[in-house]
Design a protein around this motif. Structure first.
Motif: not given
Length: 603
Positions: A514-519, A579-580, A593-595
């Motif tokens: 889900r965090s990867l999809a946000d990225a 970047v985020r 954390e997905v970077h």
């Protein structure tokens, strides 16, 4: 409820006399409650893809938009083939037409099949004469299998294939039990559905026909008739579909990547190296994984096996070896690697996480499995493997003996008699015996096919389920599981471990996704970057940028990246600035954390 359940558990394993409510509905309600808890913990919601399911989503979209089947897999231009897939696509399409298109809906479609598959396993075990307790142990061993459970939360074909294969086995069992040709034909039709999801599903009708020729029940069914039914209902339609794919310009089995790899492995290695390759795949990647994953059911046999002196000595010696190994490990005398087969289960997590840092560079971005714990897993697996091997040999020998008595067998009710004396198969239902051997032969045939392929661990979902059915259905009557400390602990311990790892590992994996999809959404919708100029991982670039025959580019990941303006990883890398970040929580291991990274040279 407790009073009703205890009454149910006290009933005889015969479904007819146990009562429908106690023997079926209460356990199924309990199983539904377990699934509800799993779904609540894992949470299937999210617009992300897992492993190869991006290719299946593309196929479904093509089928919806243009009404055509495109390439069903990815790979080199000379062998791009994938699974047959059509059953999988039609099942997903039915959910999309009902609830609208989204990746969550597609994931729920597979999850629904996973739940139904668990019900099928329970009903099959009950029909084979197992008690409610033993049937539930077998069913939960399927549900909490991390391979099965994790794939229920994807749009991969593994669960679709396994579910239709198990439904086929159930109908074949009922057809054999009632000697009903129409029910057998229905079972073979479900076998066709499995085959039209993955071509290896042919093992289901082939295993059934082989069992018919080896088991006395086959004579009653009509061996030639069974072979003709399997040929006409399963094999011929599958061949017709493969011809259709060929004429359509899609990917029939003759262009399958795995088939090509199996042939190339045989021709590219010298005989000694190829023998080692096969032995490794068989012992470690197949038997080792299978034995550990079905060990809760194998442990049911441990109590009776403990009376054998050879088994006691083996366990004692192995326990002494484990103790010595742990001491050596503690003092740093030995430092062996943690060996895993790969794809879904990796070290202390469930995946795969196909990003450049974790997959190509091999950087560890989560907690690792302690080597002392890994040694205990190997220890438990070795015990399970010895018991499994003995039971397989015993089952094949019994099948040979049963076939050898076919001339004097006379079926009286549910008993098998040879002359005036009851044979060693007396008291076993012939249908249950038939299904037990059918599952064993089908599983062994399946494993023989995948061993030359260097199989991914997820390929073992079906043989695990089949062997669980075989182990429970093949137990001598009354097929009960009497609870006591000596019997419960060996069964409960691995089952709880599998449940904790399977549920929490899948939950952690989907949280990361889900965090990867946000990225990915940030890159596409906020930065508005061309997806092919971002290394967003295998699934992201595969879905957006896949082009057959695209050559690999130096310095870029192999998954169809045109230019690396941004890179998505699970951690920092030299030569890039952050970047985020998109954080996520893990329950197994530290939070992550997905970077979103950008090359320093581009500033």
């Amino acid at each position: 409820m407790q009073r009703i359940s205890s009454t149910c558990l006290a009933k005889t394993p015969d479904m007819k006399s146990a009562g429908t409510y106690c023997s079926v509905w209460v356990p199924l309600v309990f199983l539904t409650g377990i699934w509800t808890a799993i779904i609540f913990i894992v949470n299937p919601v999210g617009e992300f893809m897992v492993n190869d399911d991006w290719a299946f989503v593309r196929c479904l979209e093509s089928l919806m938009r243009e009404g055509r089947l495109e390439t069903t897999g990815h790979g080199p231009s000379n062998a791009p083939g994938g699974p047959a897939l059509i059953t999988h696509l039609l099942w997903g399409l039915a959910f999309v037409k009902t609830a609208g298109f989204s990746l969550t809906v597609l994931r729920v479609s597979v999850l629904t099949l996973g739940v139904l598959a668990s019900f099928v396993v329970f009903l099959l075990l009950r029909r084979c004469g197992a008690s409610v307790r033993l049937s539930m142990v077998g069913t939960l061993s399927v549900v909490f299998n991390p391979l099965f459970l994790s794939q229920c939360f994807s749009f991969m074909t593994d669960i679709t294939f396994t579910s239709f294969a198990l439904v086929s086995i159930l109908f074949l069992h009922i057809g054999v039990e009632r000697t009903n040709t129409w029910i057998i034909a229905t079972g073979l039709a479900f076998g066709l559905c499995a085959t039209l999801t993955r071509q290896i599903g042919l093992v289901v009708p082939v295993g059934f026909v082989v069992t018919c020729f080896l088991h006395p029940k086959g004579e009653e069914l009509g061996r030639l008739k069974s072979a003709i039914l399997a040929l006409g209902i399963t094999v011929v339609p599958w061949l017709g579909y493969e011809l259709f794919l060929y004429r359509l310009g899609s990917t029939p089995i003759i262009e399958h990547t795995m088939l090509r790899d199996a042939v190339m492995n045989a021709y590219s290695m010298d005989p000694l190296r190829y023998a080692r390759f096969l032995l490794w795949n068989f012992l470690v990647s197949t038997v080792g994984y299978v034995c550990f994953l079905i060990s809760p059911v194998l442990a049911v046999y441990y109590g009776s096996l403990w009376s054998l002196r050879s088994f006691r000595y083996f366990v004692i010696l192995l326990s002494a070896a484990l103790s010595a190994y742990e001491v050596f490990l503690l003092f740093g005398i030995v430092d062996p690697p943690v060996i895993m087969s790969g794809n879904v289960i990796y070290n202390l997590g469930i995946g795969p996480i196909v990003l450049r840092d974790t997959y190509i560079m091999g950087l560890e971005r989560s907690a690792t499995l302690p080597k002392a714990v890994y040694a205990v897993i190997v220890y438990w697996t070795l015990i399970a493997a010895v018991v499994f091997s003995a039971l397989v040999i015993h089952g094949l020998r019994d099948l040979g003996r049963l076939r050898g008595t076919r001339d004097c067998l006379a079926v009286t009710g549910n008993r098998v008699r040879c002359g005036a004396s009851e044979s060693r198969w007396g008291g076993l239902r012939l249908a249950g015996s038939f299904t037990a051997h059918n599952c064993l032969l089908t599983a062994l045939l399946y494993m023989a096919i995948i061993v030359p392929l260097a199989p991914y661990d997820r390929y073992l979902i079906l043989p695990c389920a089949l062997l669980i059915v075989r182990l429970v259905a093949g137990m001598p009557p009354p097929k009960t599981f009497a609870p006591s400390f000596r019997t419960v602990v060996p069964v409960a311990a691995p089952l709880i471990c599998l449940a904790v790892f399977g549920v929490l590992g899948t939950r952690d994996f989907l949280e990361m996704k889900r965090s990867l999809a946000d990225a990915h959404s940030f890159v596409l919708n906020v930065l508005r970057v061309d997806p092919c100029r971002v290394d967003g991982g295998f699934e992201f670039n595969g879905y957006h940028c896949y082009r057959k025959g695209l050559p690999r580019r130096t310095g870029l990941s192999w998954w169809w990246v045109d230019k690396e303006e941004y890179l998505i990883t699970l951690g920092k890398l030299p030569g890039y600035h952050v970047v985020r970040t998109f954080p996520f929580r893990r329950l197994l291991g530290p939070d992550g954390e997905v970077h979103l990274l950008k090359p320093v040279k581009d500033d």
